[in-house]
Motif scaffolding. Structure first.
Motif, PDB file in Angstrom:
ATOM      1  N   GLU A  47       0.727  -1.196   0.129  1.00 25.92           N
ATOM      2  CA  GLU A  47       0.080   0.057   0.036  1.00 25.92           C
ATOM      3  C   GLU A  47       0.862   1.226   0.067  1.00 25.92           C
ATOM      4  O   GLU A  47       0.834   2.077  -0.753  1.00 25.92           O
ATOM      5  CB  GLU A  47      -0.974   0.219   1.202  1.00 25.92           C
ATOM      6  CG  GLU A  47      -1.905  -1.063   1.142  1.00 25.92           C
ATOM      7  CD  GLU A  47      -3.324  -0.893   1.807  1.00 25.92           C
ATOM      8  OE1 GLU A  47      -3.007   0.189   2.899  1.00 25.92           O
ATOM      9  OE2 GLU A  47      -4.193  -1.460   1.824  1.00 25.92           O
ATOM     10  N   VAL A 103       1.041   4.553  -2.831  1.00 28.31           N
ATOM     11  CA  VAL A 103       0.828   5.959  -2.640  1.00 28.31           C
ATOM     12  C   VAL A 103       2.101   6.638  -3.109  1.00 28.31           C
ATOM     13  O   VAL A 103       2.032   7.786  -3.583  1.00 28.31           O
ATOM     14  CB  VAL A 103       0.110   6.012  -1.166  1.00 28.31           C
ATOM     15  CG1 VAL A 103      -1.074   5.589  -0.969  1.00 28.31           C
ATOM     16  CG2 VAL A 103       1.215   5.718  -0.214  1.00 28.31           C
ATOM     17  N   ASP A 148       2.381   9.375  -6.048  1.00 25.51           N
ATOM     18  CA  ASP A 148       2.641  10.782  -5.696  1.00 25.51           C
ATOM     19  C   ASP A 148       4.097  11.404  -6.023  1.00 25.51           C
ATOM     20  O   ASP A 148       4.229  12.461  -5.721  1.00 25.51           O
ATOM     21  CB  ASP A 148       2.335  10.981  -4.332  1.00 25.51           C
ATOM     22  CG  ASP A 148       2.037  12.346  -3.856  1.00 25.51           C
ATOM     23  OD1 ASP A 148       1.251  13.006  -4.204  1.00 25.51           O
ATOM     24  OD2 ASP A 148       3.030  12.918  -3.024  1.00 25.51           O
ATOM     25  N   GLU A 166       0.997  12.560   3.488  1.00 30.19           N
ATOM     26  CA  GLU A 166      -0.127  13.286   2.939  1.00 30.19           C
ATOM     27  C   GLU A 166      -0.821  12.580   2.287  1.00 30.19           C
ATOM     28  O   GLU A 166      -2.042  13.093   1.911  1.00 30.19           O
ATOM     29  CB  GLU A 166       0.715  14.142   2.258  1.00 30.19           C
ATOM     30  CG  GLU A 166       1.653  15.151   2.675  1.00 30.19           C
ATOM     31  CD  GLU A 166       2.434  16.145   2.018  1.00 30.19           C
ATOM     32  OE1 GLU A 166       2.212  16.090   0.754  1.00 30.19           O
ATOM     33  OE2 GLU A 166       3.235  16.927   2.663  1.00 30.19           O
ATOM     34  N   ASN A 167      -0.745  11.188   2.193  1.00 36.86           N
ATOM     35  CA  ASN A 167      -2.017  10.268   1.278  1.00 36.86           C
ATOM     36  C   ASN A 167      -2.223   9.143   2.139  1.00 36.86           C
ATOM     37  O   ASN A 167      -2.398   7.949   1.759  1.00 36.86           O
ATOM     38  CB  ASN A 167      -1.120   9.934   0.191  1.00 36.86           C
ATOM     39  CG  ASN A 167      -1.000  10.936  -0.549  1.00 36.86           C
ATOM     40  OD1 ASN A 167      -1.636  11.443  -1.508  1.00 36.86           O
ATOM     41  ND2 ASN A 167       0.434  11.566  -0.862  1.00 36.86           N
ATOM     42  N   THR A 168      -2.683   8.994   3.644  1.00 38.02           N
ATOM     43  CA  THR A 168      -2.870   8.161   4.621  1.00 38.02           C
ATOM     44  C   THR A 168      -4.375   7.777   4.236  1.00 38.02           C
ATOM     45  O   THR A 168      -4.905   6.536   4.371  1.00 38.02           O
ATOM     46  CB  THR A 168      -2.941   8.519   5.961  1.00 38.02           C
ATOM     47  OG1 THR A 168      -3.533   9.897   6.241  1.00 38.02           O
ATOM     48  CG2 THR A 168      -1.462   8.603   6.375  1.00 38.02           C
ATOM     49  N   GLY A 169      -4.915   8.795   3.172  1.00 35.39           N
ATOM     50  CA  GLY A 169      -6.341   8.263   2.879  1.00 35.39           C
ATOM     51  C   GLY A 169      -6.410   7.125   1.967  1.00 35.39           C
ATOM     52  O   GLY A 169      -7.423   6.612   1.676  1.00 35.39           O
ATOM     53  N   GLY A 170      -5.306   6.993   1.328  1.00 35.33           N
ATOM     54  CA  GLY A 170      -5.205   5.767   0.363  1.00 35.33           C
ATOM     55  C   GLY A 170      -4.685   4.508   0.984  1.00 35.33           C
ATOM     56  O   GLY A 170      -4.520   3.607   0.327  1.00 35.33           O
ATOM     57  N   THR A 210      -5.554   1.381   3.669  1.00 37.74           N
ATOM     58  CA  THR A 210      -6.556   0.559   4.251  1.00 37.74           C
ATOM     59  C   THR A 210      -6.157  -0.106   5.562  1.00 37.74           C
ATOM     60  O   THR A 210      -6.829  -0.809   6.471  1.00 37.74           O
ATOM     61  CB  THR A 210      -7.295  -0.393   3.261  1.00 37.74           C
ATOM     62  OG1 THR A 210      -6.486  -1.348   2.699  1.00 37.74           O
ATOM     63  CG2 THR A 210      -7.733   0.421   2.005  1.00 37.74           C
ATOM     64  N   ALA A 269      -4.790   1.815   9.028  1.00 40.45           N
ATOM     65  CA  ALA A 269      -5.132   3.368   8.645  1.00 40.45           C
ATOM     66  C   ALA A 269      -5.365   4.265   9.840  1.00 40.45           C
ATOM     67  O   ALA A 269      -4.957   5.443   9.947  1.00 40.45           O
ATOM     68  CB  ALA A 269      -5.999   3.719   7.715  1.00 40.45           C
ATOM     69  N   ASP A 270      -5.944   3.522  10.693  1.00 36.22           N
ATOM     70  CA  ASP A 270      -6.488   4.488  11.899  1.00 36.22           C
ATOM     71  C   ASP A 270      -5.391   4.763  12.923  1.00 36.22           C
ATOM     72  O   ASP A 270      -5.295   5.672  13.572  1.00 36.22           O
ATOM     73  CB  ASP A 270      -7.450   3.466  12.721  1.00 36.22           C
ATOM     74  CG  ASP A 270      -8.910   3.525  12.030  1.00 36.22           C
ATOM     75  OD1 ASP A 270      -9.170   3.968  11.072  1.00 36.22           O
ATOM     76  OD2 ASP A 270      -9.767   2.589  12.433  1.00 36.22           O
ATOM     77  N   SER A 278      -0.437   8.236  11.248  1.00 34.90           N
ATOM     78  CA  SER A 278      -0.699   9.577  11.534  1.00 34.90           C
ATOM     79  C   SER A 278       0.473  10.211  11.630  1.00 34.90           C
ATOM     80  O   SER A 278       1.223   9.889  12.387  1.00 34.90           O
ATOM     81  CB  SER A 278      -1.728   9.880  12.453  1.00 34.90           C
ATOM     82  OG  SER A 278      -1.876  11.286  12.765  1.00 34.90           O
TER      83      SER A 278
END
Length: 342
Positions: free
Chosen positions: A53, A57, A61, A283-287, A289, A292-293, A296
């Motif tokens: 993953e 990302v 990027d 800057e792309n932790t939204g990508g 799964t 992911a929680d 940060s």
């Protein structure tokens, strides 16, 4: 100390050559558009799919291409970083501390990997002690006399397993040790070839999930006096919990302990490269799964046990180079001991 616990050389894999090659390695300078080597762990754990993953990302990027390699994980990965075979790797924060300080594990005793640098910490790596119903194994003490897979040779899992067993009074003379990957350990449990397996990683772990869909499993609690003995013996462990329902057939919460996963690199890797890769991830932790929680920028230095690479410092700021908020010129307490950030 762990060096007294693990009397075997856990680096019987390629990582041993990596450490041996530390002296005299000068490294290379990388530019945008080049391929970077990222060493992960076994395919049945968390390191490998999470690294892929990160690969996605980063490649989306930046101009870098990431080659993710399956390995024996933490200890082996330190050797790969030391030799220059890896540019980035996932390792446990306790193993990072031992490597940088040349202590704790026989492979590092007197052979400090001072070129090792931190990039970011990621998530708790939970200790799973997996067995089958009917083995009679309900506590750690019940592992005495058992056949146990303690993880791949050259992995943090093996190191942690031996630390935990020793803390509760079980030495390597008291059980039959097997060493294999998470996926192979699952097969061994399914076939009845072993009584229990130590598996370390962020839950849910794919190898255990798959095993639980085809076989009944139990996860041994690490609680009460046994947990306290472990916490007292090794400051890098923390209390943790595997939530009920994480694995099929395990309905209740299972108390246990954990260490911390982190991204590491080597001192001579170009600062711009490390900064670019680090920014791409955070800057792309939204990508992401997987875990992911937990991943940060706000927690990326929690439990950082070794000096931070200057490229990562450019991302996270000079005022927060270590857990506890020390500056780049301060010596700060990390929970692993005292580390001077450079």
């Amino acid at each position: 100390m762990v060096g007294e616990i693990n009397r075997r050389d856990v680096l019987k894999t390629g990582g041993a050559a990596g450490l041996a090659g530390l002296i005299g390695f000068t490294g290379t300078t990388l530019g945008q558009g080049q391929r970077l080597s990222w060493h992960a762990g076994g395919t049945g754990g968390t390191y490998f799919p999470l690294s892929n993953e990160f690969k996605t990302v980063i490649e989306e990027d930046t101009d870098f291409t990431i080659q993710v390699q399956s390995t024996g994980a933490s200890v082996e990965n330190v050797g790969s970083l030391a030799s220059g075979d890896a540019d980035f790797a996932l390792i446990q924060n306790d193993v990072a501390y031992f490597a940088y300080n040349g202590t704790g594990i026989d492979a590092f005793d007197g052979n400090a990997v001072e070129s090792l640098r931190g990039v970011a910490t990621l998530y708790p790596e939970t200790i799973h002690v997996v067995t089958r119903p009917g083995t009679g194994i309900e506590t750690l003490q019940d592992l005495e006399g058992a056949t146990i897979n303690t993880g791949d040779l050259g992995s943090g899992t093996q190191v942690n397993a031996l630390q935990i067993l020793e803390a509760v009074g079980i030495t390597t003379d008291d059980f039959n040790e097997q060493n294999a990957s998470f996926s192979q350990a699952a097969d061994q449990l399914r076939d009845g070839d072993i009584d229990a397996a130590f598996v370390v990683g962020g839950w849910p772990l794919g190898a255990i999930e798959e095993l639980a869909t085809t076989s009944d499993i139990s996860i041994v609690e690490i609680s009460g006096d046994a947990r306290q003995q472990i916490l007292d013996a090794s400051s890098w462990f923390a209390e943790d919990m595997i939530p009920g329902g994480t694995y099929n057939g395990v309905g209740e919460d299972v108390p246990t302990v954990s260490v911390q996963a982190m991204i590491a690199t080597r001192e001579d890797l170009e600062a711009a490269t490390v900064e670019t890769v680090t920014r791409a991830i955070f800057e792309n932790t939204g990508g992401l799964t997987i875990k992911a929680d937990f991943i940060s920028e706000d927690t990326a230095l929690d439990g950082m046990s070794i000096p931070l690479h200057e490229g990562a410092r450019a991302v996270f700021g000079p005022a927060t180079t270590a857990a506890g908020g020390g500056t780049e010129t301060e010596t700060t307490e990390t929970g692993m001991g005292t580390t001077t950030q450079s």
